[in-house]
Design an enzyme around this catalytic site. Structure first.
Site, PDB file in Angstrom:
ATOM      1  N   VAL A 191       0.834  -1.206   0.000  1.00 46.43           N
ATOM      2  CA  VAL A 191       0.000   0.000   0.000  1.00 46.43           C
ATOM      3  C   VAL A 191       0.870   1.258   0.000  1.00 46.43           C
ATOM      4  O   VAL A 191       0.663   2.187  -0.798  1.00 46.43           O
ATOM      5  CB  VAL A 191      -0.922  -0.007   1.250  1.00 46.43           C
ATOM      6  CG1 VAL A 191      -1.745   1.261   1.299  1.00 46.43           C
ATOM      7  CG2 VAL A 191      -1.816  -1.235   1.241  1.00 46.43           C
ATOM      8  N   GLU A 211       8.914  -5.504  -6.820  1.00 47.04           N
ATOM      9  CA  GLU A 211       8.147  -6.286  -5.845  1.00 47.04           C
ATOM     10  C   GLU A 211       8.613  -7.740  -5.889  1.00 47.04           C
ATOM     11  O   GLU A 211       8.575  -8.365  -6.955  1.00 47.04           O
ATOM     12  CB  GLU A 211       6.645  -6.174  -6.146  1.00 47.04           C
ATOM     13  CG  GLU A 211       5.756  -7.166  -5.433  1.00 47.04           C
ATOM     14  CD  GLU A 211       5.902  -7.148  -3.911  1.00 47.04           C
ATOM     15  OE1 GLU A 211       5.780  -6.077  -3.310  1.00 47.04           O
ATOM     16  OE2 GLU A 211       6.159  -8.220  -3.338  1.00 47.04           O
ATOM     17  N   ARG A 279       6.431  -2.792   7.627  1.00 47.99           N
ATOM     18  CA  ARG A 279       6.758  -2.216   8.930  1.00 47.99           C
ATOM     19  C   ARG A 279       6.828  -3.324   9.972  1.00 47.99           C
ATOM     20  O   ARG A 279       6.229  -4.380   9.813  1.00 47.99           O
ATOM     21  CB  ARG A 279       5.696  -1.169   9.317  1.00 47.99           C
ATOM     22  CG  ARG A 279       5.629  -0.026   8.307  1.00 47.99           C
ATOM     23  CD  ARG A 279       4.575   1.002   8.668  1.00 47.99           C
ATOM     24  NE  ARG A 279       4.818   1.654   9.937  1.00 47.99           N
ATOM     25  CZ  ARG A 279       5.639   2.701  10.101  1.00 47.99           C
ATOM     26  NH1 ARG A 279       6.304   3.194   9.072  1.00 47.99           N
ATOM     27  NH2 ARG A 279       5.797   3.241  11.290  1.00 47.99           N
ATOM     28  N   ALA A 327      -4.503   2.432  11.030  1.00 51.15           N
ATOM     29  CA  ALA A 327      -4.843   3.390  12.067  1.00 51.15           C
ATOM     30  C   ALA A 327      -6.209   3.093  12.689  1.00 51.15           C
ATOM     31  O   ALA A 327      -6.386   3.154  13.912  1.00 51.15           O
ATOM     32  CB  ALA A 327      -4.823   4.795  11.483  1.00 51.15           C
ATOM     33  N   HIS A 451     -29.960   8.993  -6.377  1.00 52.14           N
ATOM     34  CA  HIS A 451     -29.533   9.035  -7.777  1.00 52.14           C
ATOM     35  C   HIS A 451     -29.295  10.472  -8.204  1.00 52.14           C
ATOM     36  O   HIS A 451     -30.104  11.335  -7.876  1.00 52.14           O
ATOM     37  CB  HIS A 451     -30.611   8.418  -8.670  1.00 52.14           C
ATOM     38  CG  HIS A 451     -30.281   8.513 -10.123  1.00 52.14           C
ATOM     39  ND1 HIS A 451     -29.345   7.690 -10.708  1.00 52.14           N
ATOM     40  CD2 HIS A 451     -30.722   9.364 -11.087  1.00 52.14           C
ATOM     41  CE1 HIS A 451     -29.233   8.009 -11.992  1.00 52.14           C
ATOM     42  NE2 HIS A 451     -30.059   9.017 -12.242  1.00 52.14           N
TER      43      HIS A 451
HETATM   44  P1  FAD Z   1       2.088   4.872  15.827  1.00 54.60           P
HETATM   45  O1  FAD Z   1       1.255   5.747  14.979  1.00 54.60           O
HETATM   46  O2  FAD Z   1       3.405   4.404  15.294  1.00 54.60           O
HETATM   47  O3  FAD Z   1       2.305   5.667  17.195  1.00 54.60           O
HETATM   48  C1  FAD Z   1       3.093   5.185  18.220  1.00 54.60           C
HETATM   49  C2  FAD Z   1       3.592   6.367  19.012  1.00 54.60           C
HETATM   50  O4  FAD Z   1       4.191   5.890  20.206  1.00 54.60           O
HETATM   51  C3  FAD Z   1       4.658   7.185  18.287  1.00 54.60           C
HETATM   52  O5  FAD Z   1       4.386   8.548  18.420  1.00 54.60           O
HETATM   53  C4  FAD Z   1       5.940   6.807  19.008  1.00 54.60           C
HETATM   54  O6  FAD Z   1       6.911   7.838  18.994  1.00 54.60           O
HETATM   55  C5  FAD Z   1       5.421   6.576  20.410  1.00 54.60           C
HETATM   56  N1  FAD Z   1       6.253   5.692  21.242  1.00 54.60           N
HETATM   57  C6  FAD Z   1       6.770   4.487  20.919  1.00 54.60           C
HETATM   58  N2  FAD Z   1       7.435   3.962  21.979  1.00 54.60           N
HETATM   59  C7  FAD Z   1       7.334   4.874  22.972  1.00 54.60           C
HETATM   60  C8  FAD Z   1       7.819   4.915  24.296  1.00 54.60           C
HETATM   61  N3  FAD Z   1       8.502   3.916  24.811  1.00 54.60           N
HETATM   62  N4  FAD Z   1       7.551   6.020  25.020  1.00 54.60           N
HETATM   63  C9  FAD Z   1       6.826   7.046  24.518  1.00 54.60           C
HETATM   64  N5  FAD Z   1       6.339   7.043  23.268  1.00 54.60           N
HETATM   65  C10 FAD Z   1       6.586   5.970  22.512  1.00 54.60           C
HETATM   66  N6  FAD Z   1      -3.012   3.478   8.087  1.00 54.60           N
HETATM   67  C11 FAD Z   1      -4.287   3.691   7.734  1.00 54.60           C
HETATM   68  O7  FAD Z   1      -5.190   3.170   8.391  1.00 54.60           O
HETATM   69  N7  FAD Z   1      -4.608   4.476   6.665  1.00 54.60           N
HETATM   70  C12 FAD Z   1      -3.663   5.067   5.893  1.00 54.60           C
HETATM   71  O8  FAD Z   1      -3.976   5.768   4.941  1.00 54.60           O
HETATM   72  C13 FAD Z   1      -2.300   4.858   6.237  1.00 54.60           C
HETATM   73  N8  FAD Z   1      -1.315   5.437   5.517  1.00 54.60           N
HETATM   74  C14 FAD Z   1      -0.018   5.251   5.893  1.00 54.60           C
HETATM   75  C15 FAD Z   1       0.973   5.855   5.130  1.00 54.60           C
HETATM   76  C16 FAD Z   1       2.304   5.715   5.491  1.00 54.60           C
HETATM   77  C17 FAD Z   1       3.382   6.380   4.652  1.00 54.60           C
HETATM   78  C18 FAD Z   1       2.642   4.974   6.660  1.00 54.60           C
HETATM   79  C19 FAD Z   1       4.074   4.836   7.093  1.00 54.60           C
HETATM   80  C20 FAD Z   1       1.656   4.360   7.419  1.00 54.60           C
HETATM   81  C21 FAD Z   1       0.317   4.488   7.033  1.00 54.60           C
HETATM   82  N9  FAD Z   1      -0.712   3.877   7.758  1.00 54.60           N
HETATM   83  C22 FAD Z   1      -2.014   4.058   7.373  1.00 54.60           C
HETATM   84  C23 FAD Z   1      -0.444   3.045   8.945  1.00 54.60           C
HETATM   85  C24 FAD Z   1      -0.689   3.847  10.212  1.00 54.60           C
HETATM   86  O9  FAD Z   1       0.144   4.976  10.209  1.00 54.60           O
HETATM   87  C25 FAD Z   1      -0.438   2.976  11.422  1.00 54.60           C
HETATM   88  O10 FAD Z   1      -1.221   1.808  11.353  1.00 54.60           O
HETATM   89  C26 FAD Z   1      -0.787   3.715  12.700  1.00 54.60           C
HETATM   90  O11 FAD Z   1      -0.025   4.906  12.819  1.00 54.60           O
HETATM   91  C27 FAD Z   1      -0.552   2.839  13.931  1.00 54.60           C
HETATM   92  O12 FAD Z   1      -0.919   3.522  15.062  1.00 54.60           O
HETATM   93  P2  FAD Z   1      -0.244   3.228  16.471  1.00 54.60           P
HETATM   94  O13 FAD Z   1      -0.830   4.217  17.417  1.00 54.60           O
HETATM   95  O14 FAD Z   1      -0.327   1.798  16.786  1.00 54.60           O
HETATM   96  O15 FAD Z   1       1.316   3.543  16.282  1.00 54.60           O
HETATM   97  P1  AMP Z   2       3.521  -4.080   2.762  1.00 54.22           P
HETATM   98  O1  AMP Z   2       3.994  -5.090   3.768  1.00 54.22           O
HETATM   99  O2  AMP Z   2       2.099  -4.229   2.338  1.00 54.22           O
HETATM  100  O3  AMP Z   2       3.875  -2.661   3.141  1.00 54.22           O
HETATM  101  O4  AMP Z   2       4.354  -4.361   1.419  1.00 54.22           O
HETATM  102  C1  AMP Z   2       5.744  -4.467   1.363  1.00 54.22           C
HETATM  103  C2  AMP Z   2       6.098  -5.230   0.102  1.00 54.22           C
HETATM  104  O5  AMP Z   2       7.520  -5.247  -0.063  1.00 54.22           O
HETATM  105  C3  AMP Z   2       5.644  -6.691   0.125  1.00 54.22           C
HETATM  106  O6  AMP Z   2       4.775  -6.925  -0.955  1.00 54.22           O
HETATM  107  C4  AMP Z   2       6.946  -7.483  -0.006  1.00 54.22           C
HETATM  108  O7  AMP Z   2       6.785  -8.626  -0.828  1.00 54.22           O
HETATM  109  C5  AMP Z   2       7.894  -6.480  -0.673  1.00 54.22           C
HETATM  110  N1  AMP Z   2       9.324  -6.763  -0.435  1.00 54.22           N
HETATM  111  C6  AMP Z   2       9.918  -7.136   0.725  1.00 54.22           C
HETATM  112  N2  AMP Z   2      11.264  -7.317   0.564  1.00 54.22           N
HETATM  113  C7  AMP Z   2      11.540  -7.065  -0.750  1.00 54.22           C
HETATM  114  C8  AMP Z   2      12.736  -7.060  -1.568  1.00 54.22           C
HETATM  115  N3  AMP Z   2      13.950  -7.382  -1.079  1.00 54.22           N
HETATM  116  N4  AMP Z   2      12.617  -6.742  -2.890  1.00 54.22           N
HETATM  117  C9  AMP Z   2      11.410  -6.414  -3.423  1.00 54.22           C
HETATM  118  N5  AMP Z   2      10.264  -6.394  -2.700  1.00 54.22           N
HETATM  119  C10 AMP Z   2      10.306  -6.704  -1.387  1.00 54.22           C
END
Ligand code: FAD
Ligand code: AMP
Length: 475
Positions: A191, A211, A279, A327, A451
């Site tokens: 994604v 990929e 991740r 999220a 509609h």
């Molecule tokens: P996080 O958002 O990672 O928050 C954790 C927080 O805890 C952070 O601020 C961190 O600094 C803090 N923390 C960690 N350990 C400690 C500690 N020991 N003490 C104090 N603070 C700490 N998800 C969607 O649903 N829709 C989307 O469109 C989407 N787009 C995304 C695009 C990108 C580029 C990325 C990278 C992710 C995207 N995601 C999306 C995924 C989404 O961001 C995560 O699923 C979500 O942020 C997870 O929430 P969380 O609260 O579990 O963790």
């Molecule tokens: P997602 O886990 O949905 O964020 O997607 C990450 C993607 O990266 C997965 O589809 C994996 O198959 C791909 N991927 C992981 N390691 C490699 C690599 N070494 N070369 C190319 N693609 C990779």
């Protein structure tokens, strides 16, 4: 400030901050500890999602989609915009402004719910004590009746393509580029890779996505994935499946990427390489010795279906526990846990979790794919309605894609809905609600849809499942 709370939440992302707010709403005394710092050193609540994920990516997707449409699609409406150009600095400034408003908003929401926000590092000690070290270096030991761990996730790094923050970057770096790279490589067609690749492709980068898996978008319904592949190709994204990256070396101003595919060793030269291979849970420095909290083999905090860690009064939610890293999944877990702590009812229906890819067209689904339903052996029926046949989609000049509904052949229960098309991420909400109420295809068939709206596509897909579509020929 008090040193003792009913609830301490460690992590202020979309899992942690809703947990803290709901606990506050439930009349409990709450602290929420978060250590996030932006590249400029400023501290901010909101976690990955608000600072480096969902929100900045959607801001850039919106700007670049408008730019792309102005260049490629306005003319058909009779709108002439010669010389349309994109100022990347303005686009990035808008994005940063949105992020700042949203993260400041989280701080205000926490305070509004009576939560004590603490910016710095939190570490769980035994017996529900928490060590808090502020960003200024002050250390205090706090205690709580309940501790909620919401430490989130961090990008997986590839040994073969180490991030240097300049030429080889992660998803956060790709959201902060200040110029359009001529040649952009993306490792991973998940994604995040597809969204970020789309952003820079629309601005003119030559984008190659590598990929490792042979199947494109293996997590999605394959009819949807095939349709999506067509549109990425049309946009000019070169997505190479079965291409496993084995190395990346910076040579001057370029990155030489090596990968293997069915034909053997291959190489590719790009100006910027984005590593977007997924991740992993982030728990560094979170757990002191002797807390009893367990991690599984992949580093996720072990929890049951109610997010209990097995240690009395310690819960874990969001990306640091099993399940999709989304999220909205973390948010619902946060709310559930805060309600359970207060003695209220709490539940997350993990079966019905929507997924959205915010590309153009958008891709969204909920429930089982056709491949999963087929594999289960359950007799099923499928209805598909193309946006080409939707009056609203035609008026919008957005006729790509379709809505697909899968229902049980005998009971008529909706098992999955898969949409690729305009506003699919919004349209899927109706399917989520329908499935939450165990709706049948007939329930949707008998529901009035305004509609002309895009939502009629789902209505017609439900009708098509019984070969009763009105606005399309039933086959
Ligand atoms: P996080 O958002 O990672 O928050 C954790 C927080 O805890 C952070 O601020 C961190 O600094 C803090 N923390 C960690 N350990 C400690 C500690 N020991 N003490 C104090 N603070 C700490 N998800 C969607 O649903 N829709 C989307 O469109 C989407 N787009 C995304 C695009 C990108 C580029 C990325 C990278 C992710 C995207 N995601 C999306 C995924 C989404 O961001 C995560 O699923 C979500 O942020 C997870 O929430 P969380 O609260 O579990 O963790
Ligand atoms: P997602 O886990 O949905 O964020 O997607 C990450 C993607 O990266 C997965 O589809 C994996 O198959 C791909 N991927 C992981 N390691 C490699 C690599 N070494 N070369 C190319 N693609 C990779």
């Amino acid at each position: 400030m008090a040193d003792s709370f009913d609830v301490i939440v460690i992590g202020g992302g979309p899992a942690g901050y809703p947990a803290a707010i709901r606990a506050g709403q439930n009349g409990l005394s709450v602290a929420c500890i978060d250590e996030w710092k932006n590249h400029d050193g400023s501290a901010a609540f909101g976690g990955t999602c608000l600072n480096a994920g969902c929100i900045p990516s959607k801001a850039l997707l919106e700007s670049t989609e408008l730019y792309h449409r102005a260049r490629e699609e306005f003319a058909v409406h009779g709108i002439q915009v010669p010389g349309v150009s994109m100022d990347v600095a303005t686009m990035q400034k808008r994005k940063s402004g949105i992020v700042k408003k949203m993260t400041d908003g989280v701080m205000a929401l926490l305070k509004g719910a009576g939560v004590t926000p603490l910016q710095g590092h939190g570490r769980l000690l035994p017996d529900r004590k928490v060590e808090f070290k502020s960003h200024q270096g002050e250390v205090r030991t706090l205690s709580a009746k309940h501790v909620v761990l919401a430490s989130g996730s961090t990008p997986i790094e590839l040994k073969s393509a180490p991030i240097d923050g300049r030429r080889i970057i992660d998803s956060w770096g790709a959201l902060e580029l200040t110029a359009v790279p001529k040649r952009l490589g993306v490792i991973g067609a998940g994604v995040i890779g597809l969204e970020l690749g789309s952003v820079w492709r629309r601005l003119g980068s030559e984008v190659v996505v590598l990929e490792a898996l042979d199947t494109f978008l293996a997590i999605a319904d394959q009819q949807l994935a095939k349709e999506a592949a067509k549109h990425f190709k049309k946009l000019g994204m070169d997505i190479r499946t079965g291409a496993k990256v084995t190395g990346a070396a910076v040579k001057g101003d370029a990155v030489k990427v090596s990968y293997t595919d069915a034909k053997g060793e291959q190489s590719l030269e790009v100006d910027t390489l984005v590593v977007a291979v997924g991740r992993r849970p982030f728990t560094a420095g979170l757990l002191a010795e002797g807390t009893g909290v367990q991690l599984d083999a992949r580093g996720f905090i072990t929890v049951d279906d109610k997010c209990r860690t097995g240690v009395e009064g310690v819960w874990a939610i969001g990306d640091c526990v099993r399940g999709p890293m989304l999220a909205h999944k973390g948010k619902e877990e946060g709310v559930m846990v805060a309600d359970l702590i207060a003695g209220h009812y709490g539940e997350v229906n993990y079966r019905i979790e929507p997924s959205v890819i915010y590309t153009a067209p958008e891709i969204a689904w909920v429930g089982e794919t056709e491949e999963q339903v087929k594999a289960s052996g359950r007799p099923y029926k499928v209805g598909v309605f193309p946006f080409m046949a939707s009056g609203r989609a035609r008026a919008m000049e957005s006729t790509q894609g379709f809505a697909k509904l899968i229902a049980d052949k005998a009971s008529d229960e909706i098992l999955g809905v898969h949409i690729i098309g305009p506003m699919a991420g919004e349209l899927i909400a109706e399917a989520v609600l329908a499935m939450e109420y165990t709706a049948s295809a007939e329930d949707l068939q008998r529901t009035i849809h305004a509609h002309p709206t895009l939502s009629e596509a789902l209505h017609e897909a439900a009708l098509a499942a019984d070969k009763r579509a009105i606005d399309n020929i039933n086959r």
